[in-house]
Each structure stands twice: as structure tokens, then as C-alpha cells.
Scaffold this active site. Structure first.
Site, short mmCIF file in Angstrom:
data_model
loop_
_atom_site.label_atom_id
_atom_site.label_comp_id
_atom_site.label_asym_id
_atom_site.label_seq_id
_atom_site.Cartn_x
_atom_site.Cartn_y
_atom_site.Cartn_z
N GLU A 4 -6.51 -7.87 -0.87
CA GLU A 4 -7.11 -7.99 0.46
C GLU A 4 -8.60 -7.71 0.30
OE1 GLU A 4 -5.09 -5.43 3.26
OE2 GLU A 4 -3.12 -6.08 2.57
N GLU A 47 0.81 -1.23 0.00
CA GLU A 47 0.00 0.00 0.00
C GLU A 47 0.84 1.28 0.00
OE1 GLU A 47 -2.82 -0.35 3.21
OE2 GLU A 47 -4.12 -1.61 2.00
C1 GAL Z 1 -4.40 -2.95 4.79
C2 GAL Z 1 -3.07 -3.59 5.03
C3 GAL Z 1 -3.20 -4.87 5.80
C4 GAL Z 1 -4.07 -4.69 6.97
C5 GAL Z 1 -5.41 -4.16 6.53
C6 GAL Z 1 -6.31 -3.86 7.69
O1 GAL Z 1 -4.27 -1.58 4.70
O2 GAL Z 1 -2.39 -3.81 3.82
O3 GAL Z 1 -1.95 -5.30 6.20
O4 GAL Z 1 -3.45 -3.84 7.88
O5 GAL Z 1 -5.26 -2.99 5.82
O6 GAL Z 1 -5.97 -2.67 8.34
#
Ligand code: GAL
Ligand code: ZN
Length: 665
Positions: free
Chosen positions: A306, A150
Site C-alpha cells: 500500500e 497488517e
Molecule cells: C492500512 C490498511 C488498509 C487501509 C489503510 C488506510 O492500514 O491495510 O486497508 O485501511 O491502512 O487506513
């Protein structure tokens, strides 16, 4: 595995073997396999385990984890761990840590504490990547890499950034005379006489010279792309058979996504649609925009790296648990809009650390529950349709232009209360989505061939090349829709000394005689039928030159003056919106444009239901998703067969709350 393996349509999970006792690994991997998981992302934050002290590389644990994935036939994407430099690195080489505008240090303890211009981070980060790449280049389970995690804008003011910025400005302008001229530094005695005076914008005041502030953003865009390029160069050399991606997140981003995306094989997005019932009228649409925007980064299909799996927390108070069907429907929405692989975050909720309550598919108890069952259903469906959907893409005839340059320039000098570049894009996108018109969201500098209708919101910064491109698009038959605050500035963020819309005046065929920044004040426009609509933010008082007015202001001292115009231009036309009209006005106008231009459209969608089409050699597939908590009925114009269950569908298609249907066209 061939480098194009990212095109497979499949489901994955994010897994952190380093968070769990090793005795849990095999049962976890076995259950992944049974639930239909095909791919796993690992290690993006694991630097302290991969190199516990300088030069001490420990890949044994990751070998064992990846060995298990391989044993069960799962594929692996490895994250380069540069978003979390370990403590030994930041302690021994403090230049790794970013510095805020006021001189405070961005300390370790969370993540993202890495300056993209730090020589130490680049040295040790690249060494780590080189080691990892050599170690896993021929591992049969490893298919690709995620760079860092990110990327975002840090506005770092450390010495490395200061020096790099000065070099960047020198490279761009050549001499200080040119800098002084281009930025207009004479204002407030800001002229530079020796290079040492030129620094990053210390102090962080948003009221510093706007040209400096914009170039500071551009400099950072290049720094991020360059930081990533060094990682990519290593990976391409050592692992030519692997693909490379990066997980972008939560839009709008000040980071210019396009140059970062350019070097990747495939873009990825971290998708966390809001579960709150109060947000259910907006989430489906802002989510659709995020997905369309991600597809636009490379103008091809993408990954979700994700995907929401449960109630999130940590960065904000906890959201509601996903309503039954929510996890599956939003994962299908991602595929419907061009995701090929959807990776859920995360397998199991962390038992330790700040994100203990950012829920994974499985709770701390390790007892799979309702959310896991829903995920398993989704994974099963994707596996069943994987071959059919592979290689299918969206082909849209409408586009909205997105520009990080416009976004940050409008951020540096907010024009008026209540005007938000990205919120306006959201409105136009939502209107198209509700009308059932598929739309791409692409970089404003892209060629527009192939589109019938293009919405170009607030082209505040403009140059002759871009203006000529817009003119050519309309001249060749395109419909271009421009809005206020266009053609206001040169690319160096100084105002043009022309009547607006400046370089776009010829295309728009209209002149802005005066403007009124109305902000949140309620105003109105009246269309040709005499119907009144609310407008807000900004009112340009228009004088048509070659254009025709189609709506007029309804009040204030400029009642009766044109507010919206259309200009016939070559074989096409250019609309100009002097004001920000409410959604229903846009809806009526775009419906008319769609009809006139013969845009493909799935009409009659109920609130919360979205339609999109993926097509390719295997056929065309219509996705109908009910992203609402109410049952909905969608009128079908003919008989279809469902690829989910093979059944026939015709008449009124009943969609349960969060119901999903995929029909063969
Ligand atoms: C994303 C990140 C993950 C996890 C998720 C929840 O921004 O890449 O590692 O932290 O959010 O906060
Ligand atoms: Zn820095």
C-alpha cells in the site's frame, strides 16, 4: 507463473471490486492497463462476500473480477480475508473476538477483530483459504497471496489465549519451580503453586512482573507466526507456484517482524509518508528507515503493498494533499531502497465506510486528476526501467541492529523520560542517510559478516551467545558501536548482578561506575578538540578499563568523567556511548569512522536529498531523490548518464522539488 515472479519490478493498485457496481469494473481495469498498472491486490477484506453465511462459498463475483484483470493482462495477488471475520462468524462463534486486559471485547465493526488463538477463526479461516487456494491455484492471472492484513499485537486476554499461554510457559520452563525462579515471582508474593494460577496478565497493569510481561509478548509473537504458518501450509500445498507475502505497517511494531517474515517468500510494507509541510524535515528520513527495516526482514528486496496516493484520514484528522511530485518521489524512494513492486492504495477513494476520505489515486467523482497523472508518470517510468532494475539489490557496509525484544523490554520498564529505543535508531539512521552512507537495518541476532560498521543501540537484554558474536565481529576487524543501557538484563528480563555493561564489558573495555537518568534535562559532553555538544536521556559515568576516552561530561558533579570511549579489540574496535549525544556529534564521529574504514559514501548531499545504489547483472544505478519542497543541487564527481531520459549529467545536478534522478554508475 513461477513462484519467483515477486522479483519483477512493477507497479500495482489495491482494488476492491466488492465496493463498486459491476458496471464500473471493466472501465476501471481498462484504465489500470492504460496507466501502466501490472498487478492488483484484491479480496483481503471480502470474507462476507466470499462466504455470506456458513459454508455458502460465493466466488463467482471474484471470478468475474479476476477474469477481467486477466483479459487486460494484469496479475493478481489475493489477500486471505482473516483480518475481517464476517458477522455470522463472530455472532455464532464469539471466541473469534479478542478480549482486552480489562475484559472488554474487541467488537466487530472496524477490522482486525480476530484472536490469533481462536479455534473457530483458525477452523473457518483455514477452510476459506483452502477453498480459495483450490479455486485459484491454476488461474493464469493469480501469482501470489498476502496473508491476513497488517498483523499486530492484540494483547488478547480471551480464554483461548489464556490456555495457550499457560501451555506455552509450560513448554518453555517445564515446571512451576523454574517459572518462579526465572521470573523472580517471590517479589510481591507472586509465586505460583499450581498451573491454574498462571494466567495472561489480567488487568493490564504495566507494573506486573516484567519477566511475565516480556514472555507474554514472546508468546504472542509465536501465536501470530503460528497462525500465519497454518495459512502458509495450505497455500504452499495447494499453490506451489504462487508466492506468499504479508503487508507489515507503521514502525515501530511490538510484533517481532522476523519470525513472521521467515516463512514468507517476500516481505511487504504499507508506506504512508506524512504529507504535512511541518514534517518534511523528518518524513524522508523516518521513511527511509521504514524501507531499510522492511528490506532487513528477509535481507532481500520487498514489496510495497500500500503506497500513499492522496490525503489520508479516518484514524486521524486529514493530512495535506500530497504536494506535486510527492507521490512519484516517495514511490521511487521505495524502489531506491529495495522495493521491487509498488502497489498504490487505493485505485479510487471508497464512497462508503469509515475510510471514505482516505484518498485513492482517483477521487469519488471518478474523474482522474493531478494525483492520477503523477501516478501514471511513475508507472510509465517503472515499466521503462523494469528489465534494467530487475534483480538489482542494495549492498551496504554499515548496519543498525533492530530488536523487538529490546524494544518491548524497554517499553515494559521505560528507563527514563525522553528515551525511546526506536527514536534513537531513527537518529543514527538519519545521520548515516544524511552522510550518504547506505545502511541495512537487521535483526540483532543476525550474523554480521560483511559489515564494516555496526551500530547496536541499547542491547538491554543480553546472553552469552550474543555477546560472543559481538566480540567476534570486533575481533575480526569490525567497528561496533554500543550505547548505554546495554548488558543490563538476562534474556528473562531480570537484572544482571554485574557492573555494566555486563556481558559486553570485555568488548567495550569500560566500566559503568554509576549512572544518572537525566531525561530531558540539558547536559553536555566535550570532545577531544574541546567542542561541546548537547546530550540527554542518560549519563553513564565511565571508567575505561582497556578503552580510551574520546568525550567527557561537561557539567554536573561528574564534569570531566568519560562519556564516550573506544576500545581496540582484536583487529577492530568497540565504541561505547554512555550518553545520548546530539546528532552533530554522531555525524562527526560517523564521518570519521567512515573515512577510517573506507565506507562507500555519497558525500555532499543537501538537506532532504537521499542517495542509494541498486546493483546487479544489468549494472549499478544511483538514485538521487530530492524529498523536499525546495530545489536542490547535488555535486556530481564525474559525468553520468541518466537512465530516465538517456541524457548526460555532470557538475551540479539540479533537482526540482520532489525531483528524481537515476544515474548509471
Ligand atoms: C492500512 C490498511 C488498509 C487501509 C489503510 C488506510 O492500514 O491495510 O486497508 O485501511 O491502512 O487506513
Ligand atoms: Zn485471544
Amino acid at each position: 507463473m513461477a513462484r519467483d515472479s515477486y522479483m519483477n519490478v512493477q507497479v500495482g493498485v489495491d482494488y476492491y471490486p466488492e465496493h463498486w457496481d459491476e458496471s464500473l469494473w471493466e472501465p476501471d481495469v481498462k484504465l489500470m492497463k492504460e496507466s501502466g498498472v501490472r498487478v492488483v491486490r484484491v479480496a483481503e477484506f471480502a470474507w462476507s462476500r466470499l462466504e455470506p453465511s456458513e459454508g455458502d462459498f460465493q466466488f463467482g463475483w471474484l471470478d468475474r473480477a479476476i477474469g477481467l484483470f486477466h483479459k487486460y493482462g494484469l496479475l493478481v495477488v489475493i489477500g486471505t480475508p482473516t483480518a475481517t471475520p464476517p458477522r455470522w462468524l463472530t455472532h455464532d462463534y464469539p471466541d473469534v473476538l479478542p478480549v482486552f486486559a480489562d475484559g472488554r471485547i474487541f467488537h466487530e465493526g472496524v477490522r482486525g477483530h480476530r484472536c490469533y488463538n481462536s479455534a473457530s477463526l483458525r477452523k473457518y479461516g483455514n477452510r476459506m483459504i483452502d477453498r480459495l487456494a483450490r479455486h485459484y491455484s491454476s488461474h493464469p492471472a493469480v501469482i501470489g497471496w498476502q496473508t491476513d492484513n497488517e498483523f499486530g499485537m492484540l494483547d488478547c486476554h480471551c480464554d483461548s489465549c489464556n490456555n495457550a499461554f499457560r501451555t506455552w510457559v509450560k513448554g518453555k520452563y517445564g515446571s512451576l519451580e523454574n517459572v518462579n525462579e526465572a521470573w523472580g515471582t517471590v517479589v510481591w508474593s507472586g509465586e505460583y503453586s499450581v498451573w491454574e494460577q498462571l494466567t495472561v496478565p489480567y488487568g493490564g497493569s504495566p507494573h506486573q512482573n516484567p519477566s511475565l510481561l516480556l514472555d507474554f509478548q514472546r508468546f504472542q509473537w509465536e501465536a501470530v507466526a503460528d497462525f500465519q504458518k497454518a495459512q502458509i501450509d495450505i497455500l504452499r500445498t495447494v499453490c506451489p507456484e504462487h508466492f506468499i507475502t504479508h503487508n507489515f505497517h507503521s514502525y515501530p511494531q511490538r510484533l517481532n517482524l522476523y519470525p513472521v517474515g521467515e516463512e514468507l517468500d517476500v516481505a511487504a510494507f504499507d508506506y504512508y509518508p506524512n504529507t504535512s509541510p511541518a514534517k518534511q524535515s523528518t518524513t524522508p528520513y523516518s521513511g527511509a528507515l521504514s524501507l531499510d527495516l522492511t528490506r532487513g526482514i528477509k535481507r532481500q528486496n520487498f514489496w510495497i503493498m500500500e503506497q500513499l496516493s492522496g490525503s489520508p484520514v479516518c484514524w486521524m484528522p486529514m493530512w495535506r494533499t500530497p504536494y506535486p511530485g510527492f507521490i512519484r518521489a516517495y514511490a521511487w524512494q521505495a524502489i531506491a531502497r529495495g522495493a521491487d513492486t509498488v502497489v498504490h492504495f487505493r485505485w479510487r477513494s471508497a464512497a462508503a465506510g469509515a475510510e471514505q476520505f482516505w484518498h485513492g489515486l482517483i477521487d469519488h467523482s471518478n474523474v482522474p486528476g493531478r494525483r492520477f497523472a503523477e501516478f501514471t508518470q511513475f508507472a510509465g517510468e517503472v515499466n521503462q526501467l523494469s528489465d534494467l532494475l530487475k534483480g538489482t539489490v542494495l549492498k551496504n557496509e554499515a548496519a543498525i541492529l533492530n530488536s523487538h525484544e529490546q524494544l518491548v523490554a524497554l517499553d515494559i520498564q521505560p528507563q527514563v523520560e525522553n528515551m525511546d529505543y526506536y527514536e534513537n535508531i531513527k537518529q543514527y539512521h538519519r545521520v548515516l542517510t544524511k552522510l550518504g552512507i547506505g545502511c541495512d537495518v537487521i535483526n540483532w541476532r543476525e550474523a554480521l559478516d560483511g559489515y564494516k560498521v555496526v551500530i547496536a543501540p541499547s542491547l538491554y537484554l543480553m546472553d552469552e551467545e550474543a555477546a560472543a558474536g559481538f566480540e567476534a565481529f570486533a575481533a575480526e576487524g569490525g567497528t561496533l558501536i554500543l550505547t548505554n543501557r546495554s548488558g543490563v538484563k538476562h534474556m528473562n528480563n531480570v537484572a544482571v548482578m554485574q557492573q555494566l555493561p555486563g556481558l559486553l564489558s570485555h568488548a567495550a573495555g569500560v566500566r559503568v561506575d554509576e549512572y544518572d537518568p537525566i531525561g530531558t534535562e540539558p547536559h553536555s559532553i566535550v570532545d577531544e578538540e574541546g567542542t561541546a555538544y548537547a546530550c540527554s536521556q542518560w549519563n553513564d559515568l565511565l571508567t575505561p578499563v582497556t578503552a580510551e576516552p574520546i568525550a567527557w561530561y561537561g557539567d554536573d558533579f561528574y564534569a570531566g568523567i568519560p562519556a564516550v570511549t573506544v576500545n581496540r579489540f582484536g583487529k577492530g574496535q568497540v565504541y561505547y556511548f554512555g550518553t545520548h549525544a546530539e546528532e552533530s556529534y554522531w555525524s562527526g564521529l560517523l564521518e570519521g569512522v567512515a573515512e577510517k574504514e573506507g565506507l562507500l559514501r555519497f558525500a555532499g548531499l543537501p538537506e532532504g536529498v537521499q542517495a542509494s545504489v541498486r546493483s546487479g547483472e544489468s549494472g549499478s544505478f544511483l538514485f538521487l531523490l530530492n524529498l523536499s519542497r525546495q530545489p536542490q543541487a547535488v555535486p556530481l564527481s564525474r559525468r553520468y548518464s541518466s537512465v530516465l531520459d538517456g541524457g548526460e549529467r555532470s557538475g551540479e545536478l539540479a533537482l526540482a522539488p520532489y525531483g528524481v534522478e537515476i544515474l548509471k554508475l
